[in-house]
Motif scaffolding. Sequence first.
Motif, PDB file in Angstrom:
ATOM      1  N   UNK A 138       0.824  -1.191   0.000  1.00  0.00           N
ATOM      2  CA  UNK A 138       0.000   0.000   0.000  1.00  0.00           C
ATOM      3  C   UNK A 138       0.867   1.254   0.000  1.00  0.00           C
ATOM      4  N   UNK A 139       0.360   2.294  -0.628  1.00  0.00           N
ATOM      5  CA  UNK A 139       0.963   3.624  -0.548  1.00  0.00           C
ATOM      6  C   UNK A 139       0.004   4.479   0.264  1.00  0.00           C
ATOM      7  N   UNK A 140       0.448   4.902   1.442  1.00  0.00           N
ATOM      8  CA  UNK A 140      -0.410   5.685   2.331  1.00  0.00           C
ATOM      9  C   UNK A 140      -0.521   7.113   1.805  1.00  0.00           C
ATOM     10  N   UNK A 141      -1.769   7.598   1.681  1.00  0.00           N
ATOM     11  CA  UNK A 141      -1.999   8.948   1.164  1.00  0.00           C
ATOM     12  C   UNK A 141      -2.774   9.824   2.149  1.00  0.00           C
ATOM     13  N   UNK A 142      -3.173   9.257   3.280  1.00  0.00           N
ATOM     14  CA  UNK A 142      -3.930  10.043   4.237  1.00  0.00           C
ATOM     15  C   UNK A 142      -4.224   9.266   5.495  1.00  0.00           C
ATOM     16  N   UNK A 143      -5.147   9.815   6.290  1.00  0.00           N
ATOM     17  CA  UNK A 143      -5.409   9.243   7.604  1.00  0.00           C
ATOM     18  C   UNK A 143      -6.823   9.595   8.055  1.00  0.00           C
ATOM     19  N   UNK A 144      -7.441   8.672   8.806  1.00  0.00           N
ATOM     20  CA  UNK A 144      -8.648   8.977   9.563  1.00  0.00           C
ATOM     21  C   UNK A 144      -8.269   8.833  11.032  1.00  0.00           C
ATOM     22  N   UNK A 145      -8.373   9.892  11.781  1.00  0.00           N
ATOM     23  CA  UNK A 145      -7.939   9.876  13.174  1.00  0.00           C
ATOM     24  C   UNK A 145      -8.897   9.062  14.032  1.00  0.00           C
ATOM     25  N   UNK A 146      -8.489   8.802  15.262  1.00  0.00           N
ATOM     26  CA  UNK A 146      -9.347   8.072  16.191  1.00  0.00           C
ATOM     27  C   UNK A 146     -10.643   8.825  16.459  1.00  0.00           C
ATOM     28  N   UNK A 147     -10.603  10.135  16.249  1.00  0.00           N
ATOM     29  CA  UNK A 147     -11.808  10.954  16.432  1.00  0.00           C
ATOM     30  C   UNK A 147     -12.664  11.000  15.168  1.00  0.00           C
ATOM     31  N   UNK A 148     -12.200  10.360  14.059  1.00  0.00           N
ATOM     32  CA  UNK A 148     -12.986  10.289  12.837  1.00  0.00           C
ATOM     33  C   UNK A 148     -12.740  11.403  11.849  1.00  0.00           C
ATOM     34  N   UNK A 149     -11.627  12.136  11.988  1.00  0.00           N
ATOM     35  CA  UNK A 149     -11.323  13.241  11.083  1.00  0.00           C
ATOM     36  C   UNK A 149     -10.473  12.758   9.919  1.00  0.00           C
ATOM     37  N   UNK A 150     -10.913  13.096   8.681  1.00  0.00           N
ATOM     38  CA  UNK A 150     -10.214  12.701   7.461  1.00  0.00           C
ATOM     39  C   UNK A 150      -9.178  13.766   7.101  1.00  0.00           C
ATOM     40  N   UNK A 151      -7.980  13.318   6.754  1.00  0.00           N
ATOM     41  CA  UNK A 151      -6.950  14.239   6.266  1.00  0.00           C
ATOM     42  C   UNK A 151      -6.104  13.521   5.224  1.00  0.00           C
ATOM     43  N   UNK A 152      -5.489  14.285   4.309  1.00  0.00           N
ATOM     44  CA  UNK A 152      -4.686  13.701   3.231  1.00  0.00           C
ATOM     45  C   UNK A 152      -3.273  14.270   3.258  1.00  0.00           C
ATOM     46  N   UNK A 153      -2.345  13.432   2.846  1.00  0.00           N
ATOM     47  CA  UNK A 153      -0.943  13.838   2.695  1.00  0.00           C
ATOM     48  C   UNK A 153      -0.352  13.007   1.556  1.00  0.00           C
ATOM     49  N   UNK A 154      -0.705  13.389   0.315  1.00  0.00           N
ATOM     50  CA  UNK A 154      -0.297  12.598  -0.843  1.00  0.00           C
ATOM     51  C   UNK A 154       1.212  12.690  -1.059  1.00  0.00           C
ATOM     52  N   UNK A 155       1.845  11.575  -1.408  1.00  0.00           N
ATOM     53  CA  UNK A 155       3.277  11.630  -1.746  1.00  0.00           C
ATOM     54  C   UNK A 155       3.483  12.442  -3.025  1.00  0.00           C
TER      55      UNK A 155
END
Length: 326
Positions: A138-155
């Motif tokens: 997998x290539x990680x492009x983002x995250x969903x936090x434990x609080x349910x917030x979506x964020x992206x950090x594309x390579x």
Amino acid sequence: MKNFNLLVLIAILLFSTGCMSQTPEQKKQEEEAEKLKAQAEKQIQELMKNNPEVKNMMEELKKRQAQEQAEKEKKSLQQKKQQTINKAKNREEYYWKGKIASNTSGQFKNWKHGNVDIAIYDGDGKMDQYNNYIDKKYVVVGNISAAGKVSFNFPKTIRTPKPISKSLIPELHSVYNQDVTFSNPNTPYRHPGFVLSVIKDNNALGQLFIGNSEKVTYNLAAPCCLDYGDIGYRLYWVYSKEACTAKVKQDFKDKKITIGETEKNLDQTIIYDLDFKPGWNLIKTEVLENIKINGESRFKLKKHTVVKTMPSDAKYYFLIKDWFNQ
């Protein structure tokens, strides 16, 4: 009343005799029977006109028959209405089963899966018996936090095995690469798919759809449902190493659409007006015009563009893995 009953009996007997007299030898008797039958019917009609009791009885019978027919039609209409309601409810439950939506700020309420990664699968596609990718690339492009917030950090870069002219497959079965005009057909390009993977501990947890409607995001990402036409849009990310435009307009005249037992010829138009910049690009696939057939929507106009920012009404839809088994 006795005369009336007698005439009815004579008419029935004469009619029965007429039906059975089919041989040439009985032709004359049959013709006489028809004459007698006609006379009897005429006398019955005259009797009905002149006899108030018979007239009232026939009018009452007509009223009862009309009432029964009206009740039958009302019941049939109610049944059809309930069937339509049940069908719509079942469709709604189908689209939402195993799925939750964020708000327009990218926040899932009551998120229960802890901190997870949003990723693009980058392996050979082989799966184990539990439908997990064996190589887990997998290539990680983002995250969903434990609080349910979506964020992206594309390579900044990603593997691009093919040029855009050989890897852009806009519609799977409708529009083909040879129909598309590319300004830079050899630019390295990557279409990771219409959905993003949600993974936890490097194992697939589910999928992430982006758009303004759970129905549209699902249908426009499924090969079975690309003709569906609920108004709305789906978003997905692609990578282009260089700037490139991809343009085409396809008109499909008299395309046969079948819904249940109904067949209809429908004109459909698909437009691609894609202007890629170097790096990651957000594609918007939008149904702009549609038509209702037997309560179901089919698109008439669908358009694909590259948008610079996430639309203000867009949401994230998380579909948990193995939702069919829930």
